[in-house]
Each structure stands twice: as C-alpha cells, then as structure tokens.
Design an enzyme around this catalytic site. Sequence first.
Site, short mmCIF file in Angstrom:
data_model
loop_
_atom_site.label_atom_id
_atom_site.label_comp_id
_atom_site.label_asym_id
_atom_site.label_seq_id
_atom_site.Cartn_x
_atom_site.Cartn_y
_atom_site.Cartn_z
N ASP A 92 -13.47 156.36 12.92
CA ASP A 92 -14.25 155.65 11.91
C ASP A 92 -15.25 156.53 11.17
O ASP A 92 -15.51 156.32 9.99
CB ASP A 92 -14.98 154.47 12.54
N TYR A 151 -15.35 144.94 11.29
CA TYR A 151 -16.43 145.17 12.24
C TYR A 151 -17.72 145.57 11.55
O TYR A 151 -17.70 146.20 10.48
CB TYR A 151 -16.04 146.29 13.21
#
Length: 438
Positions: free
Chosen positions: A118, A199
């Site tokens: 990420d 998220y």
Amino acid sequence: MRVNRNSHARRRTAALGLAVAALAAGLTTGAGPAAAQPRTAAAAAAAPDCSAAYRIEQKLSTGTTWRMCWRYDGKAGLVLDDVSYQPKGETKPIKVLNSARLGQIHVPYDDGKWEYDDLTGYNFAQGLMELAPGECPGGTIKSVKVPDGNPDDPNVKGLCTTTRSRGHAYRMQDNFTNKLYQAQGKDFLVYTVNQVGWYEYMTEWRFQDDGTITMNVGATGSLSYDDYDSGDGRGWPIGKGAKAAATSHSHNVFWRLDFALDGSSKNRVEQYDSAVTTRGQRTPTTKTTRTKVTKEAAGDTKAYRWWRMVSAAGKNKDGHARSYEIVPGTTTKYPGRSYTKHDLYFTQYNKCQLFASNNPGSCAGTGKSVDKWVNGQTLTHPIVWMNVGFHHIARDEDQQPMPVHWQGFSIVPRDVTAMNPLTPDDLAWQNGHWQPRS
C-alpha cells in the site's frame, strides 16, 4: 474488505497519474522540512531541528515533555524526526530517535488473486483524509501539504496532535505510613488517517509520560461490496445465508525506527534469552543470558526473549547505560513472503532502504526488500524494522462501518532514568537497596 481498488483509483485519477510517474522514476517525494540528519551527541540540541511550523512540543500534566519534528512523505505518509523525551528531574531533553515512520503495509489475499504494497504501490500517502474537529478532541488539527495530491487543493487538514488519559500510571499503598500513592497516566498522541481502497488506516504514535512510545495502525472503513465471491476456506459468509463471500486477507505492517539515543546513532543491539530449568530441582530456576547483536540480523519473538537498543553516548544518574526495550505486539506472522517470515530485522543504516518491500529506487545490489539487506554488515548505525501481522477473517460485525482493529508494538525505556520518571518527590530517596527510615 478493501478490493475495488480500481473504483478508488478512478476517484483519484490525477493523483494516481502523478504518483505512478514518481514511482517509475524511483522517487519518494515529501512535504515539510528535510529529514533531520543523524547527529552526534554534542550536536544534539534542546529544540528539534526544524522550522516552527513543523515543530511539535507537548508538556504533559505529569511533567514530561515530548519534542519532535514532523513531515509528510510522498509514500510513507507521516514521518516523525528528531524525537526527544524530557521527564521531570532531567535538565535537558533525552534524544530517542532520529526518525520513526511506517515501512510498509503489505496486504495479500487468501485466494491468491490480489496482493498489495500500500505505501509504495497504491497511493497510501495521497489518500490522507481531512479530520473533523470531533476526531481530535481537545487537540489541534494541522494542515498537511500532500505531495502529488490534488493539484487544485493539496493542503489537507489531516494531522491531529492531542493528549489523552490512559488510566493508572502506578498505585502503591505505603506499608509504613499507609499513605496511598497513585497517579493517572497521560499520553500525547500524533495521528493521521489515510484511505486506500475501501480501507481507512489510522496511523497513531502514542508518547507516554513514562517515556514509552507505542506505534499502532488501526484499520477501519468499509467492507467492499464487490468482494463477495470467495470460496469456502478462503472467506467468511457476511449477511444472509451460508455462502462464503468476503475474502480473508492479511495486513502485514512494517515500521522503520532509526534510533539516536543521547543524540548518537552509534547504538548497540542486545538480545536477551532466559532458560527455565526444572530437572532434578525442587524449585525451577531461571537464568538470563545476553547476546550482543553486532551484525545485521533477522529476529523472531518467543517466550523469554527480548531485545534492547543501548546508548553508546549516555548514562542515567545511577551510571547505567540508557536503553530502550523493544516490546512486540500481538502478531500473526505471514509465511508467504521472504520478508514477512521474521518479526524484526536489524540492518545497517542506508539512506535508500526505506520500505520493507517493493522499495523504490533501492541502492544498487541491495535488493527490493528488507530480508535482502541482512547480509552480514557490522551494525554501527542500526535500523530496526518491526513486522506485525493481522489475519483478517471478516465477520458480520465488520459492517457497517468496520470497527477499528489495531496492530502495533512499543519501545519502553530501560534505565533511561534512575527511577520511575513519575516518582512522587517524597519517595525519591527510595532508590536502589533502600532501608526504611526510623
């Protein structure tokens, strides 16, 4: 969960294009002051080495002061530099860290179809979220200029600094006077929220009045409505019926800590192991041994094992070398990649080794992940990489929104001060092998 990253990317088309260009060039851009360079003990100053706009100083009600600089990196997000700790009774700040930052968030899915880095691969930094006042109770929300962010409005009110009570710092009923000594601990918090796909990651740095620093990442946000096709054994039924749907996955979070105890980067790493002996003895005995970690190494937690980073430049008032103990948090170690097979790594400082996996622009010949950097170099300026894993098998209660699930670890002062830094004044004489006063 957090698939449907393509939809997320379409919401940030401009930012994604710029970030991909930077990644292709092997660049890590940043906002804020340049990173503080490692300094010798003699050069360590009372004030953090940054301009006033990027300087953080907080004195807690219990007498402890924390000082640091902040900046915002184009891949790692929030970075804290030049971190020092000054409890009451100390005449000057005690330097702890040159820098503290996230080192990666690696997310592999159980069905093998998706795997993400990420920080370096999916615009973590560009997903900085604006915080509402209620998200920073009693604190201050600072504006952050996001590298490669929205070109029309790159400034995001996304950095919270605030204080919080944590409950008892200590409690002691004096056996001789029957007087109660107790104190409620205070923490100083610095945190941001970054959105990646579905998220939202809460990156929290918690600085306690007793000198402890706790690093946490909390995952919250939303379950992806697209991610409902997992087979049995690789997902969990969410909603009506018994069909397995939401795909399980892991969050392997890395942190990178560059210590500078007492202002020096020449710290020593020590590992301690205790052995319990029961054979042939009426009462078990335990013996603890120390191993000096002088070369780069990978380490794994187990019962009766711990590590500490020891100052080579300073001692406390009892004449003991200052150190910080590394306290791992609860983890589910992911065995699927070479760099996630160990709980922590000690590597020699290298300016371009910044991310535990998919490291952009890594130094020639050193590889793209932290496990490749453990190659026998002598540790004269050790860097700590901590890996904490969480296997997320979704549940009905994860919708909607998803409750925060936390993962992290702490570094705890060991002999930084001669006594508990919160010791009441009338107990200050009880240091070492004291005797009751008549």
